[in-house]
Scaffold this motif. Structure first.
Motif, PDB file in Angstrom:
ATOM      1  N   GLN A 180     -14.753 -18.200  32.684  1.00  0.00           N
ATOM      2  CA  GLN A 180     -13.392 -17.872  32.289  1.00  0.00           C
ATOM      3  C   GLN A 180     -12.839 -18.951  31.361  1.00  0.00           C
ATOM      4  O   GLN A 180     -12.224 -18.655  30.334  1.00  0.00           O
ATOM      5  CB  GLN A 180     -12.528 -17.742  33.559  1.00  0.00           C
ATOM      6  CG  GLN A 180     -11.161 -17.137  33.351  1.00  0.00           C
ATOM      7  CD  GLN A 180     -11.200 -15.681  32.969  1.00  0.00           C
ATOM      8  OE1 GLN A 180     -12.242 -15.018  32.994  1.00  0.00           O
ATOM      9  NE2 GLN A 180     -10.081 -15.151  32.565  1.00  0.00           N
ATOM     10  N   GLU A 181     -13.095 -20.189  31.685  1.00  0.00           N
ATOM     11  CA  GLU A 181     -12.605 -21.294  30.857  1.00  0.00           C
ATOM     12  C   GLU A 181     -13.351 -21.320  29.518  1.00  0.00           C
ATOM     13  O   GLU A 181     -12.766 -21.590  28.474  1.00  0.00           O
ATOM     14  CB  GLU A 181     -12.765 -22.631  31.571  1.00  0.00           C
ATOM     15  CG  GLU A 181     -11.985 -23.747  30.882  1.00  0.00           C
ATOM     16  CD  GLU A 181     -12.052 -25.094  31.565  1.00  0.00           C
ATOM     17  OE1 GLU A 181     -12.620 -25.187  32.673  1.00  0.00           O
ATOM     18  OE2 GLU A 181     -11.547 -26.052  30.976  1.00  0.00           O
ATOM     19  N   ILE A 182     -14.634 -21.009  29.566  1.00  0.00           N
ATOM     20  CA  ILE A 182     -15.422 -20.994  28.328  1.00  0.00           C
ATOM     21  C   ILE A 182     -14.861 -19.944  27.377  1.00  0.00           C
ATOM     22  O   ILE A 182     -14.782 -20.149  26.163  1.00  0.00           O
ATOM     23  CB  ILE A 182     -16.921 -20.729  28.637  1.00  0.00           C
ATOM     24  CG1 ILE A 182     -17.523 -21.947  29.343  1.00  0.00           C
ATOM     25  CG2 ILE A 182     -17.712 -20.415  27.377  1.00  0.00           C
ATOM     26  CD1 ILE A 182     -18.901 -21.734  29.918  1.00  0.00           C
ATOM     27  N   ARG A 183     -14.426 -18.799  27.942  1.00  0.00           N
ATOM     28  CA  ARG A 183     -13.847 -17.745  27.090  1.00  0.00           C
ATOM     29  C   ARG A 183     -12.540 -18.237  26.447  1.00  0.00           C
ATOM     30  O   ARG A 183     -12.254 -17.924  25.291  1.00  0.00           O
ATOM     31  CB  ARG A 183     -13.602 -16.486  27.905  1.00  0.00           C
ATOM     32  CG  ARG A 183     -14.874 -15.772  28.342  1.00  0.00           C
ATOM     33  CD  ARG A 183     -14.570 -14.535  29.151  1.00  0.00           C
ATOM     34  NE  ARG A 183     -14.035 -13.481  28.323  1.00  0.00           N
ATOM     35  CZ  ARG A 183     -13.449 -12.387  28.774  1.00  0.00           C
ATOM     36  NH1 ARG A 183     -13.302 -12.203  30.065  1.00  0.00           N
ATOM     37  NH2 ARG A 183     -13.008 -11.460  27.954  1.00  0.00           N
ATOM     38  N   ILE A 184     -11.765 -18.992  27.216  1.00  0.00           N
ATOM     39  CA  ILE A 184     -10.514 -19.523  26.654  1.00  0.00           C
ATOM     40  C   ILE A 184     -10.828 -20.503  25.537  1.00  0.00           C
ATOM     41  O   ILE A 184     -10.205 -20.478  24.459  1.00  0.00           O
ATOM     42  CB  ILE A 184      -9.673 -20.246  27.739  1.00  0.00           C
ATOM     43  CG1 ILE A 184      -9.494 -19.392  28.977  1.00  0.00           C
ATOM     44  CG2 ILE A 184      -8.351 -20.732  27.190  1.00  0.00           C
ATOM     45  CD1 ILE A 184      -8.924 -18.055  28.728  1.00  0.00           C
ATOM     46  N   LEU A 185     -11.802 -21.377  25.788  1.00  0.00           N
ATOM     47  CA  LEU A 185     -12.169 -22.368  24.767  1.00  0.00           C
ATOM     48  C   LEU A 185     -12.706 -21.665  23.523  1.00  0.00           C
ATOM     49  O   LEU A 185     -12.458 -22.116  22.399  1.00  0.00           O
ATOM     50  CB  LEU A 185     -13.210 -23.342  25.339  1.00  0.00           C
ATOM     51  CG  LEU A 185     -12.653 -24.273  26.440  1.00  0.00           C
ATOM     52  CD1 LEU A 185     -13.778 -24.972  27.188  1.00  0.00           C
ATOM     53  CD2 LEU A 185     -11.693 -25.301  25.854  1.00  0.00           C
ATOM     54  N   ALA A 186     -13.425 -20.562  23.739  1.00  0.00           N
ATOM     55  CA  ALA A 186     -13.897 -19.777  22.586  1.00  0.00           C
ATOM     56  C   ALA A 186     -12.701 -19.274  21.783  1.00  0.00           C
ATOM     57  O   ALA A 186     -12.690 -19.312  20.551  1.00  0.00           O
ATOM     58  CB  ALA A 186     -14.754 -18.603  23.052  1.00  0.00           C
ATOM     59  N   GLY A 187     -11.674 -18.815  22.487  1.00  0.00           N
ATOM     60  CA  GLY A 187     -10.459 -18.350  21.817  1.00  0.00           C
ATOM     61  C   GLY A 187      -9.788 -19.454  21.017  1.00  0.00           C
ATOM     62  O   GLY A 187      -9.337 -19.241  19.890  1.00  0.00           O
ATOM     63  N   LEU A 188      -9.758 -20.655  21.585  1.00  0.00           N
ATOM     64  CA  LEU A 188      -9.146 -21.790  20.880  1.00  0.00           C
ATOM     65  C   LEU A 188      -9.939 -22.125  19.622  1.00  0.00           C
ATOM     66  O   LEU A 188      -9.379 -22.499  18.591  1.00  0.00           O
ATOM     67  CB  LEU A 188      -9.070 -23.006  21.806  1.00  0.00           C
ATOM     68  CG  LEU A 188      -8.044 -22.865  22.943  1.00  0.00           C
ATOM     69  CD1 LEU A 188      -8.224 -23.942  23.988  1.00  0.00           C
ATOM     70  CD2 LEU A 188      -6.632 -22.917  22.406  1.00  0.00           C
ATOM     71  N   MET A 189     -11.261 -21.973  19.710  1.00  0.00           N
ATOM     72  CA  MET A 189     -12.091 -22.232  18.526  1.00  0.00           C
ATOM     73  C   MET A 189     -11.823 -21.181  17.452  1.00  0.00           C
ATOM     74  O   MET A 189     -11.836 -21.481  16.259  1.00  0.00           O
ATOM     75  CB  MET A 189     -13.574 -22.221  18.917  1.00  0.00           C
ATOM     76  CG  MET A 189     -14.003 -23.512  19.593  1.00  0.00           C
ATOM     77  SD  MET A 189     -15.772 -23.595  19.798  1.00  0.00           S
ATOM     78  CE  MET A 189     -15.925 -23.378  21.534  1.00  0.00           C
ATOM     79  N   LEU A 190     -11.564 -19.961  17.878  1.00  0.00           N
ATOM     80  CA  LEU A 190     -11.250 -18.911  16.903  1.00  0.00           C
ATOM     81  C   LEU A 190      -9.953 -19.246  16.173  1.00  0.00           C
ATOM     82  O   LEU A 190      -9.847 -19.059  14.957  1.00  0.00           O
ATOM     83  CB  LEU A 190     -11.103 -17.557  17.596  1.00  0.00           C
ATOM     84  CG  LEU A 190     -12.349 -16.973  18.258  1.00  0.00           C
ATOM     85  CD1 LEU A 190     -12.016 -15.650  18.937  1.00  0.00           C
ATOM     86  CD2 LEU A 190     -13.455 -16.762  17.243  1.00  0.00           C
TER      87      LEU A 190
END
Lengths: 346, 316
Positions: A79-89
């Motif tokens: 779940q956190e990895i998905r958020i971090l992916a969003g921040l990278m986007l």
């Protein structure tokens, strides 16, 4: 970025302490170099954000980066990895200009109803994309301002029959003149490129407006009113994409397609019905590019596997999609968006 | 020493200086099997970073029914699933069972002695994992439980509130309990309702506040309230209370909720109350499809391009 960092974690309901937030932000600021990321990597990050399959390798790479300053970070923190992916986007959108691929796939996944980790981030990506389309035409009418500093008036003071001594001072002045000429040449080149692009856009506007008047599909060689309700949206989207000279195309593409398909009843069908009603000849006529975007992929699989046999492959590739109903404009818009990307990548 | 051993032996004097470092990689140290007790901050973060969670803060004075509510949230699944929502596990089963034991022990009595939530201990979270059959998804509901004494200290002190409820801004929803019994008591009702407005003001002044704050004012002990509703202008008082709550809509998404029995069948006031199962469903059903989010449209009149103006004026 700091305020937004906490905000996105809050939106995802992850209770994060200041200490962990600092560790994560350090990696995003200092270790991960968004500027050097290629398109393939950013699309994999988008897939992680949407929790699609075949992302294990990309997740491992991200985890490795974050483990550099937090050894407890692990692959199960999905779940956190998905958020971090969003921040990278978000970082990608802020720092790069080449967002066509990312934005198109984002729009495709929203079209399918796949849930992003944080819907607000998906909307932000979409909004930035819409803005870039709008500014393509809005910036045409603005004046081009160039900051050319003039040469000093008395750089060379030459009188008739005078002699010029080629000493160090003269060489320096000549160098300055040369630099100025270079600067002017660069500006001319930039101006020429911009003018060319503007001309393409104006030509595009003109072509689109005439096409709207004729209501004729060049790909199908028929008027749209003579096509059936399953064929018309595909051809309309494709035809508009063919007219786009400067990606990502006009901001008002939805309005254009809506006008052309206004004769069709506002009936809705599932995606499978639209694709299954496309004959192989029709698909052959329609498709000239290959792409992994949903509609183009679905049409390709339907042609390869036959009616209904493509459902499983499609569902496996686009895991988590909603079984939604679409009207003809939704399909036309999606076809247009996918085709513009496919054309651009060709 | 046998010859073959001697040949390959590691027990030779020359080997004394050799050190062996095994190639062992230890992973996922953060994730451990749950012990069944309440989760602390670190365990909550571990859970939330792995799976989607829905955090609900439960606040209210002493004996307002917070622990009973939490126990009953779990208890309802011991009877059956709640519509399409099924129980799918809990990392804090022991804590729930402990709460329920008090209810069972006091079964039949006119009042229940629930174990008092420990004031001193750090933030404790109760966990329910639920499965929604219709949407085919699991969701972790976390109830953040603090003692009534803590609430009393926090309700008008911003710093203490920020310290004690430090993840309030992450909560999907905040429940503020009001004791229904006290609403019927002329001498207690004003303080009972004032608590609500005090804590709302304190939250607004704190760094935990954000514009999307969802607050439910939960009236407990509705069986008592229903029996005594006609006494002491209680109905008018409640209406006035509701009006004052509605004034807070500028700052919070706020609702007044009267939660009664487990199921709708036993509701004494079906027009104004909801059952616990309905209340739980309303939490879980708050699922927004991505297409419910819309981009804000640009102002057509501000366009300079006539092409965009012309097309955009067709209403899509």
């Amino acid at each position: 970025m700091n305020d937004n960092f906490a905000k996105w974690y809050r939106q995802a309901n992850i209770p994060i302490t200041d200490e962990i937030m600092t560790l994560r932000q350090e990696v995003l600021d200092e270790i991960i170099d968004i500027k050097k990321m290629n398109q393939k990597t950013i699309l994999e990050i988008l897939n992680i954000f949407y929790d699609l399959d075949d992302t294990e390798e990309s997740i491992s790479v991200i985890v490795e980066e974050f483990q550099k300053n937090d050894s407890t970070f692990a692959e199960d923190k999905i779940q956190e990895i998905r958020i971090l992916a969003g921040l990278m986007l978000i970082r990608f959108i802020e720092e790069r200009n080449d967002i066509l691929s990312l934005s198109t796939f984002n729009q495709c996944y929203l079209f399918l109803g796949i849930s992003p980790a944080i819907p607000e981030i998906a909307m932000y990506v979409k909004e930035q994309f819409e803005q870039s389309k709008l500014f393509l035409r809005e910036n045409i009418v603005s004046e081009t301002k160039k900051n050319l500093t003039p040469l000093k008036q008395d750089l060379f003071n030459i009188t008739e029959d005078s002699e010029i001594v080629y000493n160090e001072d003269t060489v320096m002045k000549l160098t300055e003149v040369l630099k100025k000429i270079n600067e002017i040449c660069k500006n001319i080149k930039l101006f020429q490129t911009e003018t060319f692009e503007r001309e393409l856009i104006l030509q595009e506007d003109s072509q689109i407006l005439w096409w709207m008047i004729t209501e004729y599909s060049e790909a199908a060689q028929k008027k749209y009113c003579d096509l059936n309700q399953f064929e018309a949206p595909f051809f309309a989207g494709r035809d508009l994409a063919d007219k786009v000279k400067v990606a990502p195309g006009p901001y008002s593409y939805t309005g254009v397609l809506s006008k052309l398909l206004s004769g069709f009843e506002d009936k809705t069908y599932v995606l499978e019905e639209y694709v299954d009603n496309c004959t192989d000849e029709f698909i052959e006529q329609l498709m000239s590019f290959e792409c992994d975007t949903p509609l183009i992929f679905a049409l390709k699989q339907k042609k390869l596997c036959g009616e209904k046999n493509w459902y499983k492959i499609f569902d496996d590739k686009f895991k988590g999609r909603e079984k939604k109903l679409y009207n003809s404009i939704d399909i036309a818009v999606e076809m247009y968006v996918e085709y513009v990307l496919a054309k651009n990548e060709e | 020493m046998p010859e073959e051993v001697a040949e390959n032996s590691i027990f030779e004097d020359d080997d004394k200086g050799i050190t062996v470092t095994p190639d062992i990689k230890v992973e996922n140290l953060g994730h451990q099997m749950p012990l069944g007790m309440e989760l602390n901050d670190e365990e909550l973060y571990e859970l939330a970073s792995r799976e989607k969670t829905y955090i609900v803060y439960v606040m209210g004075p002493i004996h307002s029914g917070k622990s009973t509510f939490e126990a009953m949230m779990y208890e309802q699944f011991l009877h059956s699933s709640v519509g399409e929502i099924m129980f799918s596990g809990s990392d804090t089963l022991l804590s729930f069972e402990r709460l329920l034991n008090s209810l069972r022990a006091n079964n039949g009595k006119s009042s229940v002695d629930m174990p008092r939530t420990n004031e001193k201990k750090e933030q404790a979270y109760l966990h329910l994992k639920l499965y929604d059959k219709k949407l085919n998804r699991k969701i972790n509901v976390i109830m953040a439980d603090k003692s009534g004494e803590t609430f009393e200290r926090c309700k008008s002190n911003v710093e203490v509130l920020q310290n004690e409820y430090h993840f309030l801004n992450v909560a999907e929803r905040v429940l503020i309990f009001v004791d229904g019994e006290k609403l019927c008591d002329f001498s207690e009702r004003i303080k009972a309702t004032q608590n609500v407005f005090m804590v709302l003001n304190t939250i607004k002044s704190s760094n935990q506040y954000h514009s999307k704050f969802k607050v439910d004012i939960v009236i407990s002990k509705n069986d008592y309230l229903c029996k005594n509703i006609d006494k002491g202008n209680t109905i008018e008082f409640l209406e006035d209370f509701k009006r004052r709550i509605d004034l807070q809509n500028d700052f919070f998404t706020i609702n007044l909720v009267k939660v009664e029995s487990l199921s709708r069948l036993n509701l004494k006031d079906p027009d104004n109350s909801i059952s616990l199962s309905e209340y739980l469903k309303s939490w879980v059903k708050e699922h927004k499809s991505p297409n419910d989010y819309k981009c804000l449209p640009f102002d057509v009149e501000s366009f300079r391009s006539e092409f965009d103006k012309y097309i955009s004026r067709w209403n899509i």
